[in-house]
Design a protein around this motif. Structure first.
Motif, mmCIF file in Angstrom:
data_model
loop_
_atom_site.group_PDB
_atom_site.id
_atom_site.type_symbol
_atom_site.label_atom_id
_atom_site.label_comp_id
_atom_site.label_asym_id
_atom_site.label_seq_id
_atom_site.Cartn_x
_atom_site.Cartn_y
_atom_site.Cartn_z
ATOM 1 N N VAL A 199 -82.208 -41.394 35.509
ATOM 2 C CA VAL A 199 -81.293 -42.349 36.134
ATOM 3 C C VAL A 199 -79.976 -41.627 36.446
ATOM 4 N N THR A 200 -79.041 -42.332 37.042
ATOM 5 C CA THR A 200 -77.743 -41.738 37.349
ATOM 6 C C THR A 200 -76.841 -41.759 36.123
ATOM 7 N N GLU A 201 -75.770 -40.991 36.200
ATOM 8 C CA GLU A 201 -74.798 -40.962 35.111
ATOM 9 C C GLU A 201 -74.149 -42.334 34.932
ATOM 10 N N ARG A 202 -73.923 -43.016 36.017
ATOM 11 C CA ARG A 202 -73.324 -44.355 35.949
ATOM 12 C C ARG A 202 -74.236 -45.319 35.182
ATOM 13 N N THR A 203 -75.552 -45.174 35.375
ATOM 14 C CA THR A 203 -76.501 -46.032 34.677
ATOM 15 C C THR A 203 -76.473 -45.761 33.178
ATOM 16 N N ILE A 204 -76.257 -44.512 32.783
ATOM 17 C CA ILE A 204 -76.153 -44.184 31.358
ATOM 18 C C ILE A 204 -74.971 -44.930 30.746
ATOM 19 N N TYR A 205 -73.841 -44.952 31.446
ATOM 20 C CA TYR A 205 -72.687 -45.713 30.952
ATOM 21 C C TYR A 205 -73.032 -47.196 30.827
ATOM 22 N N THR A 206 -73.775 -47.722 31.801
ATOM 23 C CA THR A 206 -74.178 -49.129 31.757
ATOM 24 C C THR A 206 -75.067 -49.390 30.550
ATOM 25 N N TYR A 207 -76.046 -48.515 30.313
ATOM 26 C CA TYR A 207 -76.932 -48.680 29.160
ATOM 27 C C TYR A 207 -76.146 -48.640 27.852
ATOM 28 N N ALA A 208 -75.157 -47.764 27.768
ATOM 29 C CA ALA A 208 -74.331 -47.686 26.557
ATOM 30 C C ALA A 208 -73.511 -48.968 26.384
ATOM 31 N N ARG A 209 -72.976 -49.483 27.484
ATOM 32 C CA ARG A 209 -72.172 -50.713 27.421
ATOM 33 C C ARG A 209 -73.039 -51.912 27.025
ATOM 34 N N GLU A 210 -74.283 -51.951 27.522
ATOM 35 C CA GLU A 210 -75.186 -53.059 27.226
ATOM 36 C C GLU A 210 -75.802 -52.956 25.832
ATOM 37 N N GLY A 211 -75.723 -51.765 25.215
ATOM 38 C CA GLY A 211 -76.313 -51.576 23.903
ATOM 39 C C GLY A 211 -77.707 -50.992 23.934
ATOM 40 N N THR A 212 -78.221 -50.670 25.120
ATOM 41 C CA THR A 212 -79.526 -50.045 25.227
ATOM 42 C C THR A 212 -79.485 -48.641 24.635
ATOM 43 N N LEU A 213 -78.382 -47.959 24.804
ATOM 44 C CA LEU A 213 -78.132 -46.657 24.189
ATOM 45 C C LEU A 213 -76.941 -46.802 23.241
ATOM 46 N N PRO A 214 -76.839 -45.913 22.253
ATOM 47 C CA PRO A 214 -75.670 -45.980 21.374
ATOM 48 C C PRO A 214 -74.387 -45.695 22.138
ATOM 49 N N ALA A 215 -73.286 -46.131 21.593
ATOM 50 C CA ALA A 215 -71.985 -45.871 22.222
ATOM 51 C C ALA A 215 -71.708 -44.370 22.217
ATOM 52 N N PRO A 216 -71.085 -43.866 23.279
ATOM 53 C CA PRO A 216 -70.797 -42.428 23.322
ATOM 54 C C PRO A 216 -69.717 -42.051 22.317
ATOM 55 N N ARG A 217 -69.714 -40.790 21.959
ATOM 56 C CA ARG A 217 -68.690 -40.241 21.074
ATOM 57 C C ARG A 217 -67.771 -39.345 21.900
ATOM 58 N N TYR A 218 -66.583 -39.134 21.405
ATOM 59 C CA TYR A 218 -65.612 -38.258 22.067
ATOM 60 C C TYR A 218 -64.981 -37.354 21.023
ATOM 61 N N LEU A 219 -64.774 -36.090 21.378
ATOM 62 C CA LEU A 219 -64.029 -35.189 20.508
ATOM 63 C C LEU A 219 -62.548 -35.471 20.700
ATOM 64 N N PRO A 220 -61.748 -35.294 19.669
ATOM 65 C CA PRO A 220 -60.307 -35.550 19.802
ATOM 66 C C PRO A 220 -59.703 -34.725 20.944
ATOM 67 N N GLY A 221 -59.003 -35.408 21.827
ATOM 68 C CA GLY A 221 -58.336 -34.752 22.942
ATOM 69 C C GLY A 221 -59.232 -34.387 24.099
ATOM 70 N N LYS A 222 -60.513 -34.745 24.048
ATOM 71 C CA LYS A 222 -61.450 -34.423 25.127
ATOM 72 C C LYS A 222 -61.922 -35.720 25.796
ATOM 73 N N PRO A 223 -61.941 -35.759 27.129
ATOM 74 C CA PRO A 223 -62.335 -36.979 27.822
ATOM 75 C C PRO A 223 -63.842 -37.114 28.059
ATOM 76 N N TRP A 224 -64.631 -36.112 27.670
ATOM 77 C CA TRP A 224 -66.053 -36.120 27.993
ATOM 78 C C TRP A 224 -66.867 -36.753 26.886
ATOM 79 N N PRO A 225 -67.706 -37.727 27.229
ATOM 80 C CA PRO A 225 -68.533 -38.368 26.207
ATOM 81 C C PRO A 225 -69.727 -37.492 25.837
ATOM 82 N N PHE A 226 -70.230 -37.691 24.638
ATOM 83 C CA PHE A 226 -71.457 -37.027 24.227
ATOM 84 C C PHE A 226 -72.173 -37.916 23.227
ATOM 85 N N TRP A 227 -73.443 -37.617 23.044
ATOM 86 C CA TRP A 227 -74.282 -38.309 22.075
ATOM 87 C C TRP A 227 -74.968 -37.242 21.246
#
Length: 94
Positions: free
Chosen positions: A27-55
């Motif tokens: 799927v697209t990257e935008r869909t991954i954000y949607t799945y995370a928001r809906e709870g289909t995927l776990p919420a993303p994590r962020y390193l301190p001071g970094k804007p990029w999400p990871f799981w």
């Protein structure tokens, strides 16, 4: 993309970024954000001071039950968008 991190006393933890998940789920990257928001995927994590999400890969593997459903939705959409193959006609000679 993926990065191994070691925490003292624990095995290496593989981080998956948004592009990795988009490739895994087809799927697209935008869909991954949607799945995370809906709870289909776990919420993303962020390193301190970094804007990029990871799981963490282990978190995604716990959600493998969603993978077939997500892929089947994608496959159904692809199949619907493809032209249908013509059915072969039977010819009787006698």
């Amino acid at each position: 993309m993926t990065k191994n991190t070691t925490v003292e006393g624990s095995p290496a933890r593989v981080r998956l970024h948004i592009k990795d998940l988009a490739l895994i789920y087809g799927v697209t990257e935008r869909t991954i954000y949607t799945y995370a928001r809906e709870g289909t995927l776990p919420a993303p994590r962020y390193l301190p001071g970094k804007p990029w999400p990871f799981w963490y890969q282990s978190e995604i593997e716990q959600n493998e039950r969603y993978k077939p459903r997500l892929q089947s939705k994608r496959q159904k959409a692809l199949a619907a968008s493809l032209p249908q193959k013509p059915q072969p006609q039977q010819i009787t000679l006698f």
